[in-house]
Design an enzyme around this catalytic site. Structure first.
Site, mmCIF file in Angstrom:
data_model
loop_
_atom_site.group_PDB
_atom_site.id
_atom_site.type_symbol
_atom_site.label_atom_id
_atom_site.label_comp_id
_atom_site.label_asym_id
_atom_site.label_seq_id
_atom_site.Cartn_x
_atom_site.Cartn_y
_atom_site.Cartn_z
ATOM 1 N N HIS A 1 -3.635 6.983 3.201
ATOM 2 C CA HIS A 1 -3.934 5.701 2.661
ATOM 3 C C HIS A 1 -5.290 5.415 3.268
ATOM 4 O O HIS A 1 -5.723 5.346 4.612
ATOM 5 C CB HIS A 1 -2.828 4.724 3.289
ATOM 6 C CG HIS A 1 -3.416 3.287 2.808
ATOM 7 N ND1 HIS A 1 -3.905 2.886 1.454
ATOM 8 C CD2 HIS A 1 -3.036 1.996 3.566
ATOM 9 C CE1 HIS A 1 -4.065 1.631 1.559
ATOM 10 N NE2 HIS A 1 -3.525 1.095 2.744
ATOM 11 N N CYS B 1 0.806 -1.281 0.155
ATOM 12 C CA CYS B 1 0.085 -0.121 0.042
ATOM 13 C C CYS B 1 0.871 1.449 0.260
ATOM 14 O O CYS B 1 0.316 2.287 -0.408
ATOM 15 C CB CYS B 1 -0.911 -0.191 1.331
ATOM 16 S SG CYS B 1 -2.158 -1.546 1.138
ATOM 17 N N ASN C 1 -10.432 -0.117 0.045
ATOM 18 C CA ASN C 1 -9.082 -0.183 0.329
ATOM 19 C C ASN C 1 -8.222 -0.662 -0.926
ATOM 20 O O ASN C 1 -8.320 -1.942 -1.336
ATOM 21 C CB ASN C 1 -8.255 -1.018 1.248
ATOM 22 C CG ASN C 1 -6.996 -0.862 1.446
ATOM 23 O OD1 ASN C 1 -6.126 -0.366 0.448
ATOM 24 N ND2 ASN C 1 -6.092 -1.480 2.588
HETATM 25 N N1 ACO Z 1 -17.870 -9.301 9.487
HETATM 26 C C1 ACO Z 1 -18.061 -9.978 11.020
HETATM 27 N N2 ACO Z 1 -17.289 -9.731 11.944
HETATM 28 C C2 ACO Z 1 -15.908 -9.896 11.726
HETATM 29 C C3 ACO Z 1 -15.422 -9.566 10.373
HETATM 30 C C4 ACO Z 1 -16.406 -9.169 9.441
HETATM 31 N N3 ACO Z 1 -16.340 -8.853 7.899
HETATM 32 N N4 ACO Z 1 -14.046 -9.682 10.043
HETATM 33 C C5 ACO Z 1 -13.726 -9.926 11.356
HETATM 34 N N5 ACO Z 1 -14.798 -10.275 12.192
HETATM 35 C C6 ACO Z 1 -14.871 -10.783 13.633
HETATM 36 C C7 ACO Z 1 -13.622 -11.403 14.005
HETATM 37 O O1 ACO Z 1 -13.517 -12.689 13.603
HETATM 38 C C8 ACO Z 1 -13.630 -11.014 15.421
HETATM 39 O O2 ACO Z 1 -14.209 -12.118 16.035
HETATM 40 P P1 ACO Z 1 -13.961 -13.063 17.400
HETATM 41 O O3 ACO Z 1 -13.693 -11.784 18.408
HETATM 42 O O4 ACO Z 1 -15.205 -13.591 17.757
HETATM 43 O O5 ACO Z 1 -12.762 -13.513 17.067
HETATM 44 C C9 ACO Z 1 -14.134 -9.929 15.556
HETATM 45 O O6 ACO Z 1 -14.794 -9.387 14.392
HETATM 46 C C10 ACO Z 1 -13.281 -8.499 15.803
HETATM 47 O O7 ACO Z 1 -12.213 -8.886 15.026
HETATM 48 P P2 ACO Z 1 -10.913 -7.691 15.187
HETATM 49 O O8 ACO Z 1 -9.988 -8.262 14.096
HETATM 50 O O9 ACO Z 1 -10.379 -7.665 16.535
HETATM 51 O O10 ACO Z 1 -11.547 -6.578 14.653
HETATM 52 P P3 ACO Z 1 -10.790 -4.882 14.581
HETATM 53 O O11 ACO Z 1 -11.743 -4.130 15.065
HETATM 54 O O12 ACO Z 1 -9.385 -5.313 14.871
HETATM 55 O O13 ACO Z 1 -11.051 -4.589 13.002
HETATM 56 C C11 ACO Z 1 -9.778 -4.663 10.869
HETATM 57 C C12 ACO Z 1 -10.806 -5.560 11.913
HETATM 58 C C13 ACO Z 1 -10.929 -3.820 10.300
HETATM 59 C C14 ACO Z 1 -9.160 -5.601 9.943
HETATM 60 C C15 ACO Z 1 -8.772 -3.842 11.553
HETATM 61 O O14 ACO Z 1 -7.977 -4.614 12.151
HETATM 62 C C16 ACO Z 1 -7.963 -2.989 10.629
HETATM 63 O O15 ACO Z 1 -8.496 -2.269 9.622
HETATM 64 N N6 ACO Z 1 -6.632 -3.319 10.581
HETATM 65 C C17 ACO Z 1 -5.805 -2.630 9.632
HETATM 66 C C18 ACO Z 1 -5.734 -3.076 8.236
HETATM 67 C C19 ACO Z 1 -4.985 -2.460 7.343
HETATM 68 O O16 ACO Z 1 -4.860 -1.086 7.661
HETATM 69 N N7 ACO Z 1 -4.539 -2.790 6.321
HETATM 70 C C20 ACO Z 1 -3.840 -2.134 5.333
HETATM 71 C C21 ACO Z 1 -2.613 -2.462 4.789
HETATM 72 S S1 ACO Z 1 -3.022 -3.731 3.829
HETATM 73 C C22 ACO Z 1 -1.604 -3.734 2.560
HETATM 74 O O17 ACO Z 1 -0.653 -3.427 2.631
HETATM 75 C C23 ACO Z 1 -2.328 -4.804 1.560
#
Ligand code: ACO
Length: 332
Positions: free
Chosen positions: A259, A119, A289
């Site tokens: 980003h 990214c 994204n």
């Molecule tokens: N729908 C419903 N529930 C979901 C989903 C979904 N789509 N995805 C995950 N969950 C669940 C998980 O399984 C978890 O359940 P559990 O507690 O029973 O295990 C719960 O939701 C919470 O999951 P978390 O991972 O703790 O959620 P978080 O608040 O961290 O959000 C997210 C996840 C959106 C991925 C966040 O961590 C994020 O944005 N991270 C950064 C990602 C990023 O910026 N990537 C960019 C770089 S990518 C690149 O370079 C290609």
């Protein structure tokens, strides 16, 4: 002997972008994996995203965005001297997507290559092109961020498939008047964290095989929580470091173009840099994204809306797989 020349001022002469027409909403995703519109909106800020149709590849998006940037800059695509395509979702592993783009643009003059920094790829590429051009040896560079992310996403994995999208953004760089253009950069990477965002299969470590495909290792895996913590820290920090050599402060920033990964990361960055909401550019609700394409797509949108005025200070900032991160400061 190389003459002791002052580097030229290099800036953005034109911008362009291209989003594939097909839109995938959160409600569509509800039919595909165990998720809800409410979860996606509240955890990420994304409402819908664009996805390529069958047969469309990264270079198709890139060439269209590149054509539009050349048109805006008033530069014939055939007169471009350097083409860099930032992507990690190339048409083919070899040759580069940049060479596919060069062919589509009918350009036979440039040298063309891809830059892979996930990214952060566009921000890295902007700096690389800047340094080529400031020597005065080349006049115009086309810098593109383009991704066909949907081809490398596991559409059965709700942790990732709700986040990513397809699209391309591009800029043409060339000489501008002294004191304007790209003022500084800050870039970094951390190779001890390669597992946080990774496509483990179909490279030389694990070549394509029935076992790799069975394990779905051809698709992107991400430890979202770990990336989130890193991103919240690095976005503000990278902008602050990029500002240092310019003598400007965060109060001078007219447009922060971050980003587009997660609205909570963007809001945390805006808060750390003490920027009012209206100076932070957000389009991830509509675009998701698109990895290396997020910054140039968002830039093209505000330029075309006529929001960016001469002399405005812009800060670009991105982070991603590697881990990698980078920021550029620009006077428009
Ligand atoms: N729908 C419903 N529930 C979901 C989903 C979904 N789509 N995805 C995950 N969950 C669940 C998980 O399984 C978890 O359940 P559990 O507690 O029973 O295990 C719960 O939701 C919470 O999951 P978390 O991972 O703790 O959620 P978080 O608040 O961290 O959000 C997210 C996840 C959106 C991925 C966040 O961590 C994020 O944005 N991270 C950064 C990602 C990023 O910026 N990537 C960019 C770089 S990518 C690149 O370079 C290609």
């Amino acid at each position: 002997m190389v003459p002791n020349r002052r580097p030229r001022a290099i800036g953005i002469l034109g911008t362009g972008s291209h989003l594939p027409p097909r839109v995938l909403t959160n409600h569509d995703l509800e039919q595909m994996v165990d998720t809800t519109d409410e979860w996606i909106r509240s955890r990420t800020g994304i409402v819908e995203r664009h996805i390529v149709d069958d047969g469309v590849a990264c270079s198709d998006l890139a060439a269209e965005a590149g054509r539009r940037a050349c048109e805006a800059a008033g530069v014939d695509p055939r007169d471009i001297d350097l083409i860099i395509c930032a992507t990690f979702t190339p048409d083919t592993i070899c040759p580069s997507t940049a060479c596919h783009v060069q062919g589509k643009l009918g350009n036979s003059r440039a040298f063309a290559f891809d830059l892979e920094a996930a990214c952060s790829g566009f921000v890295y590429s902007l700096s690389v092109a800047w340094h080529f051009l400031e020597t005065g040896r080349y006049r115009h560079a086309l810098v593109i961020g383009s991704e066909a992310m949907s081809r490398f996403i596991d559409w059965e994995d709700r942790n990732t498939c709700v986040l990513f999208a397809d699209g391309a953004g591009a800029v043409v760089l060339g000489e501008v008047e002294e004191g304007r253009g790209i003022l500084s950069e800050h870039m970094g990477s951390d190779g001890s964290q390669t597992d946080l965002i990774i496509i483990p299969g179909c490279g030389s470590r694990k070549p394509a095989s029935p076992a790799v495909l069975e394990g779905r290792e051809q698709y992107l895996k991400m430890l979202g929580n770990e990336v989130f913590k890193f991103a919240v820290r690095i976005v503000g920090e990278a902008v602050e470091k990029a500002l240092e050599p310019t003598g400007l402060t965060q109060d001078d920033i007219d447009w922060l173009i971050p980003h587009q990964a997660n609205i909570r990361i963007i809001e945390a960055a805006g808060k750390r840099l003490n920027l009012p909401r209206e100076r932070v550019v957000v389009n991830l609700d509509r675009c998701g994204n698109t990895s290396a394409a997020t910054v140039p797509i968002a830039l093209d949108e505000i330029v075309r809306e006529g929001k960016v005025k001469e002399g405005d200070i812009l800060a670009f900032v991105a982070f991603g797989g590697g881990l990698t991160w980078g920021a550029n400061i620009i006077r428009w």
